[in-house]
Structure formats: C-alpha cells, structure tokens
Write an enzyme that holds these catalytic residues in place. Structure first.
Site, short mmCIF file in Angstrom:
data_model
loop_
_atom_site.label_atom_id
_atom_site.label_comp_id
_atom_site.label_asym_id
_atom_site.label_seq_id
_atom_site.Cartn_x
_atom_site.Cartn_y
_atom_site.Cartn_z
N LYS A 66 10.21 -2.80 8.66
CA LYS A 66 10.11 -2.23 10.13
C LYS A 66 10.07 -3.26 11.08
CE LYS A 66 7.50 1.87 8.58
NZ LYS A 66 6.48 2.86 8.57
N GLY A 127 -8.31 -0.12 8.73
CA GLY A 127 -6.89 -1.02 8.52
C GLY A 127 -6.42 -1.56 9.80
N THR A 153 -9.59 -8.06 6.85
CA THR A 153 -9.56 -9.01 7.55
C THR A 153 -10.08 -8.98 9.14
OG1 THR A 153 -7.77 -9.83 6.14
CG2 THR A 153 -8.12 -11.08 8.18
P1 NDP Z 1 0.37 -3.28 5.95
O1 NDP Z 1 0.59 -3.99 4.66
O2 NDP Z 1 1.06 -3.44 7.13
O3 NDP Z 1 -1.32 -3.06 5.95
C1 NDP Z 1 -1.99 -2.84 4.69
C2 NDP Z 1 -3.55 -2.73 5.52
O4 NDP Z 1 -4.29 -2.33 4.39
C3 NDP Z 1 -4.21 -3.97 5.98
O5 NDP Z 1 -4.79 -3.81 7.36
C4 NDP Z 1 -4.99 -4.71 4.59
O6 NDP Z 1 -6.12 -5.50 5.17
C5 NDP Z 1 -5.43 -3.40 4.19
N1 NDP Z 1 -5.60 -3.27 2.90
C6 NDP Z 1 -4.74 -3.52 1.93
N2 NDP Z 1 -5.34 -3.38 0.77
C7 NDP Z 1 -6.81 -3.23 0.95
C8 NDP Z 1 -7.95 -3.02 0.10
N3 NDP Z 1 -7.94 -3.05 -1.41
N4 NDP Z 1 -8.82 -2.73 0.73
C9 NDP Z 1 -9.16 -2.73 2.17
N5 NDP Z 1 -8.15 -2.99 2.75
C10 NDP Z 1 -6.99 -3.07 2.21
O7 NDP Z 1 0.63 -1.61 5.56
P2 NDP Z 1 1.14 -0.35 6.51
O8 NDP Z 1 0.21 -0.42 7.63
O9 NDP Z 1 2.57 -0.48 6.83
O10 NDP Z 1 0.83 1.12 5.66
C11 NDP Z 1 -0.57 1.40 5.42
C12 NDP Z 1 -0.66 2.61 4.61
O11 NDP Z 1 -0.12 3.75 5.45
C13 NDP Z 1 0.37 2.59 3.23
O12 NDP Z 1 -0.39 3.27 2.29
C14 NDP Z 1 1.65 3.61 3.76
O13 NDP Z 1 2.05 4.21 2.62
C15 NDP Z 1 0.85 4.41 4.70
N6 NDP Z 1 1.83 5.04 5.63
C16 NDP Z 1 2.07 6.37 5.74
C17 NDP Z 1 2.96 7.09 6.63
C18 NDP Z 1 3.04 8.58 6.35
O14 NDP Z 1 3.95 8.98 7.00
N7 NDP Z 1 2.37 9.22 5.92
C19 NDP Z 1 3.63 5.95 7.76
C20 NDP Z 1 3.31 4.77 7.61
C21 NDP Z 1 2.50 4.29 6.64
P3 NDP Z 1 -5.87 -6.96 5.49
O15 NDP Z 1 -5.43 -7.07 7.00
O16 NDP Z 1 -7.37 -7.34 5.37
O17 NDP Z 1 -4.99 -7.54 4.67
#
Ligand code: NDP
Length: 271
Positions: A66, A127, A153
């Site tokens: 993206k 998130g 974070t």
């Molecule tokens: P990113 O990788 O950009 O961000 C991931 C986020 O999740 C960060 O804030 C990260 O925190 C946090 N995170 C990851 N693992 C954990 C954990 N175990 N505990 C707490 N926080 C955690 O991913 P995206 O933002 O692109 O996607 C996020 C979700 O949204 C995905 O599940 C994706 O499938 C879903 N999604 C669904 C869509 C839909 O149409 N239904 C469209 C787009 C996304 P940190 O910053 O600390 O690393």
C-alpha cells in the site's frame, strides 16, 4: 475485450477480492475480468506496469504494497494523502491515480450495515499501523465526541494524534491507561488477531460499549471478539463487511456504478 483489473499483494492466495468483484460485475452487468496477482516483494512496480501494458484499467493493492502504491501514484485523492497509503489504483490517460477506500468501507459497514451512527460517540481505536491511519479521517468526519488511539508502541499513537489533532478531538494513550475509561465503540485495527493474540487492553473496557469491531475477519469469530463478548460487550462485529464495502467503493471509482453489497456479504458469510 473485457476491461482488466487485479488485486496485487504478497501473499495473495487467500484474497476474497476476485470473488467480490466478480459478484459486483454480475450484479451490475459490467464487463470486467478481475484476478489476483502475486507480485514478488521487490516487484510491485513491474506487476503494475505489466497489468497496464496488458489492458489493465486499475488495481486493488494489499499487504505489503500500500505504501509503494502511494509512492507510485501520480495523482492522489485527499483521503489517500491523509492515509499515506493507497489501496486503489486507477489507470487513466494522464497517469496513475491513487485512492484509499478502507476508511469509507469501515464507516459504511458500521453506520449503514450495522446501523450504528458514530456522531457523539466516544471511540477507542486500537493500533497505529496503516489500517488505523487510513480510518482516522473518516471516523472524525462522522463527528464522534472523541477519538482515543492506543497502541503497543505508544509513540506511534501519539504521532497520529498530533497529525490528526486539528481535525477533531483526538488523543493517544498507553494500553495500561485505558482502565476505567468509558468508550461507546472499540475498533481493533491491530494485526494481533492475525497471530491469534490479543492487544493488552483491560477486560473492564468492554461491558459499557455499544459496539466492538475487529477489522480482521475469518470463518470463526476472532479471539478479540470472543474475548470482548465474554467480558460483557453486547454487540461485536468482524471486518468482512468493511472488506466488501471498501471493494464496492473501488468498483464505483473504476466503473461509476455502486453495487449492492448486502447479497455479497451474505454470500461470503455462507462460504
Ligand atoms: P500494520 O502492520 O501496518 O500495523 C499493525 C498494528 O498492529 C500496529 O499498530 C502494531 O503495533 C499492532 N500489533 C501487531 N501485533 C500486535 C499484538 N500482538 N498486540 C498488540 N498490537 C499489535 O497492519 P495494518 O494496519 O495494515 O492492518 C491491521 C489489521 O487490519 C490487519 O489484521 C488487517 O487484516 C486488517 N485490515 C482489514 C481490512 C478490511 O477490509 N477488513 C482492511 C485493512 C486492514 P506496533 O505499532 O506496536 O507494532
């Protein structure tokens, strides 16, 4: 010859987008072909070039491209600029246009499909990754009473609150600071459900809510939604509706026709 479209990602085998767009095309009588394209991790631009060269009219873009799509687009919509990510490319004579329909998809699912208006509500967004960034502006445009962003974070949540603060009542905090804070809506935009994990929110936040939403979806309710329901959330919903609604918004950008999403959501639920 049919107009060509594709979703480009890596991995891509699990994508439901071809099924969704085929259903939209049948329903609206649009003559399109839509396929899933696996691009090598270092081959996104080449995949887009090949699609354009072969009569492609546009593409959806998913993980992990993206950001690259954002950099590639010559013309960007306002919502793509604010999200700093592009999930929809439109190939036009004046170059590649980039848009982001994720936020519109989430809003439509919550306010129309789930009939839960966000105006005046206290929203907690979990998130601070790409998905969270993409929905902040649309959420603020719905005039909530407040929007609180919490992230593992914490500095990333504070950065977002700072960036979007002049558009509405936005604040950021640590997960541990959420105890006893009242929220009407909780939206999980972390990818923790992908790892079958939970963001470390206190159990106490769920019982007073009107809606708990997880952007993730699957055959079974996610761990996050099960946990919320066990802790008193009266209404939970996964992100399948958001997926179909963001696809409908892309379809509209490409074809100028708005498909009826309800039968497509029902079809996916029955699979
Ligand atoms: P990113 O990788 O950009 O961000 C991931 C986020 O999740 C960060 O804030 C990260 O925190 C946090 N995170 C990851 N693992 C954990 C954990 N175990 N505990 C707490 N926080 C955690 O991913 P995206 O933002 O692109 O996607 C996020 C979700 O949204 C995905 O599940 C994706 O499938 C879903 N999604 C669904 C869509 C839909 O149409 N239904 C469209 C787009 C996304 P940190 O910053 O600390 O690393």
């Amino acid at each position: 010859m049919s107009d060509r479209y594709a979703v480009i990602g890596n991995p891509i085998g699990h994508s439901k987008s071809p099924l969704i767009h085929a259903a939209f095309a049948r329903q609206t009588g649009q003559d399109i072909v839509y396929e899933a394209l696996l691009a090598p991790l270092d081959g996104f631009v080449q995949a887009v070039d090949a699609l354009r060269a072969n009569g492609g009219k546009g593409a959806n873009v998913t993980v992990p491209f993206k950001q690259e799509a954002f950099n590639l687009a010559v013309h960007l919509s306002e919502r793509a600029k604010l999200a700093q990510a592009v999930n929809t490319l439109i190939f036009r004579a004046d170059g590649i246009h980039g848009d982001n329909t994720d936020g519109a998809g989430l809003l439509r699912d919550i306010e129309v499909n789930l009939a839960y208006p966000l105006a005046g509500k206290r929203i907690l967004l979990l998130g601070a990754g790409g998905a969270a960034r993409g929905v902040i502006m649309p959420l603020l445009a719905a005039h909530p009473a407040s929007l609180t962003i919490a992230n593992r974070t914490t500095s990333r949540a504070h950065d977002l609150a700072l960036q979007f603060g002049h558009w509405g009542e936005v604040s950021a905090c640590d997960y541990s600071a959420l105890d006893d804070l009242p929220f009407d809506v909780i939206i999980n935009a972390t990818s923790s459900s992908l790892q079958n994990d939970l963001p470390p929110v206190p159990d106490s936040i769920f019982s007073g809510t009107g809606l708990v939403y997880d952007m993730m979806y699957g055959k079974e309710p996610t761990l996050f939604l099960c946990h919320a329901a066990q802790n008193g959330a009266p209404c939970v919903a996964d992100g399948l509706g958001m997926l179909v609604e963001q696809a409908a918004e892309s379809f509209y950008l490409w074809r100028g026709v708005r498909p009826d999403t309800a039968p497509v959501i029902a079809q996916l639920r029955s699979l």
